[in-house]
Scaffold this motif. Sequence first.
Motif, short mmCIF file in Angstrom:
data_model
loop_
_atom_site.label_atom_id
_atom_site.label_comp_id
_atom_site.label_asym_id
_atom_site.label_seq_id
_atom_site.Cartn_x
_atom_site.Cartn_y
_atom_site.Cartn_z
N VAL A 121 0.83 -1.20 0.00
CA VAL A 121 0.00 0.00 0.00
C VAL A 121 0.87 1.26 0.00
O VAL A 121 2.03 1.21 0.40
CB VAL A 121 -0.95 0.02 1.22
CG1 VAL A 121 -1.90 -1.17 1.21
CG2 VAL A 121 -0.17 0.07 2.53
N PRO A 122 0.29 2.39 -0.41
CA PRO A 122 1.00 3.66 -0.26
C PRO A 122 1.33 3.90 1.22
O PRO A 122 0.55 3.51 2.11
CB PRO A 122 0.01 4.69 -0.79
CG PRO A 122 -0.92 3.94 -1.68
CD PRO A 122 -1.01 2.57 -1.07
N ALA A 123 2.43 4.56 1.47
CA ALA A 123 2.88 4.77 2.85
C ALA A 123 1.84 5.52 3.68
O ALA A 123 1.62 5.17 4.85
CB ALA A 123 4.21 5.53 2.85
N ASN A 124 1.19 6.52 3.09
CA ASN A 124 0.20 7.27 3.86
C ASN A 124 -1.00 6.39 4.22
O ASN A 124 -1.57 6.54 5.30
CB ASN A 124 -0.22 8.55 3.14
CG ASN A 124 -0.79 8.29 1.77
OD1 ASN A 124 -0.20 7.59 0.95
ND2 ASN A 124 -1.95 8.87 1.49
N ALA A 164 -0.85 3.16 4.83
CA ALA A 164 -0.39 2.30 5.92
C ALA A 164 -0.57 3.01 7.26
O ALA A 164 -1.03 2.41 8.24
CB ALA A 164 1.06 1.89 5.71
N ALA A 165 -0.23 4.28 7.30
CA ALA A 165 -0.37 5.06 8.54
C ALA A 165 -1.84 5.18 8.94
O ALA A 165 -2.19 5.03 10.12
CB ALA A 165 0.26 6.44 8.37
N VAL A 166 -2.70 5.43 7.96
CA VAL A 166 -4.13 5.55 8.23
C VAL A 166 -4.68 4.22 8.75
O VAL A 166 -5.43 4.19 9.74
CB VAL A 166 -4.89 6.00 6.97
CG1 VAL A 166 -6.40 5.87 7.14
CG2 VAL A 166 -4.52 7.44 6.62
N LEU A 167 -4.31 3.13 8.10
CA LEU A 167 -4.79 1.81 8.53
C LEU A 167 -4.29 1.46 9.92
O LEU A 167 -5.02 0.87 10.73
CB LEU A 167 -4.38 0.73 7.52
CG LEU A 167 -5.09 0.80 6.18
CD1 LEU A 167 -4.47 -0.20 5.21
CD2 LEU A 167 -6.59 0.55 6.34
N GLY A 220 -3.24 15.75 -1.29
CA GLY A 220 -3.55 15.15 0.00
C GLY A 220 -2.87 13.81 0.22
O GLY A 220 -3.22 13.09 1.16
N THR A 221 -1.90 13.46 -0.63
CA THR A 221 -1.19 12.19 -0.48
C THR A 221 0.32 12.43 -0.60
O THR A 221 0.78 13.56 -0.67
CB THR A 221 -1.66 11.15 -1.52
OG1 THR A 221 -1.32 11.62 -2.83
CG2 THR A 221 -3.16 10.91 -1.44
N TYR A 270 2.69 15.92 -0.24
CA TYR A 270 3.45 16.13 0.99
C TYR A 270 4.95 16.18 0.71
O TYR A 270 5.67 17.02 1.25
CB TYR A 270 3.14 15.04 2.03
CG TYR A 270 1.68 14.96 2.41
CD1 TYR A 270 0.89 16.10 2.54
CD2 TYR A 270 1.08 13.73 2.62
CE1 TYR A 270 -0.44 16.02 2.89
CE2 TYR A 270 -0.26 13.64 2.97
CZ TYR A 270 -1.02 14.79 3.11
OH TYR A 270 -2.34 14.70 3.45
N ALA A 271 5.43 15.27 -0.13
CA ALA A 271 6.86 15.23 -0.44
C ALA A 271 7.29 16.48 -1.20
O ALA A 271 8.33 17.08 -0.90
CB ALA A 271 7.19 13.98 -1.26
#
Length: 185
Positions: free
Chosen positions: A5-8, A10-13, A58-59, A63-64
């Motif tokens: 999954v995208p890193a963001n 993973a954090a949400v999950l 928003g992803t 952010y990067a």
Amino acid sequence: DVALVPANLAAVLYKKTEGKVKVLAINTRGVLECVTGDSTIKSVKDLAGKTVLSTGQGTTPEYATRFLLEKYGVTDCTIEFKSEATEIASILKDDPTKIAILPQPFATVAQVQNEAVKSAFTLTQAWDELGVDSQLITGLTIVRSDFIAEHPAAVENFLKEAAASAEKAVSDVDGTSELIAAYGI
């Protein structure tokens, strides 16, 4: 049980499941590129006063990009978001002087569609040049905590096979390319 999954996400999950997922591995790094036919663009600093096309509002791409602009002291760059990377590739095909942040494989697609479009720099390269104690990670392999506890051998086997697959993709580019085409990836 296991997901890439995208890193963001993973954090949400992790937060939504109250820690019921764990990170197994980093699986994606170095896929965001600044592409353009504008030969004056060679670094993040060169984006000053420019408009950059991007997906991912928003992803991670947003952010990067914003992090890098801030760290490089660029305060007057406008990010114009589009919904699809294919839309940006089409814009670059018609006007290669536009500047875009695109993930792979769309960065390559844009370059193939118009030979004037080149990779100016990767966001990973720009991030690493900052010398900060972090990395630009865009994708992670996660696993349900219950699954790893119940099936540690299966998880270990998955990690070994994923590593072998990645190594094969890097060492056999021609064979990998054929598989990508055959499966329509």
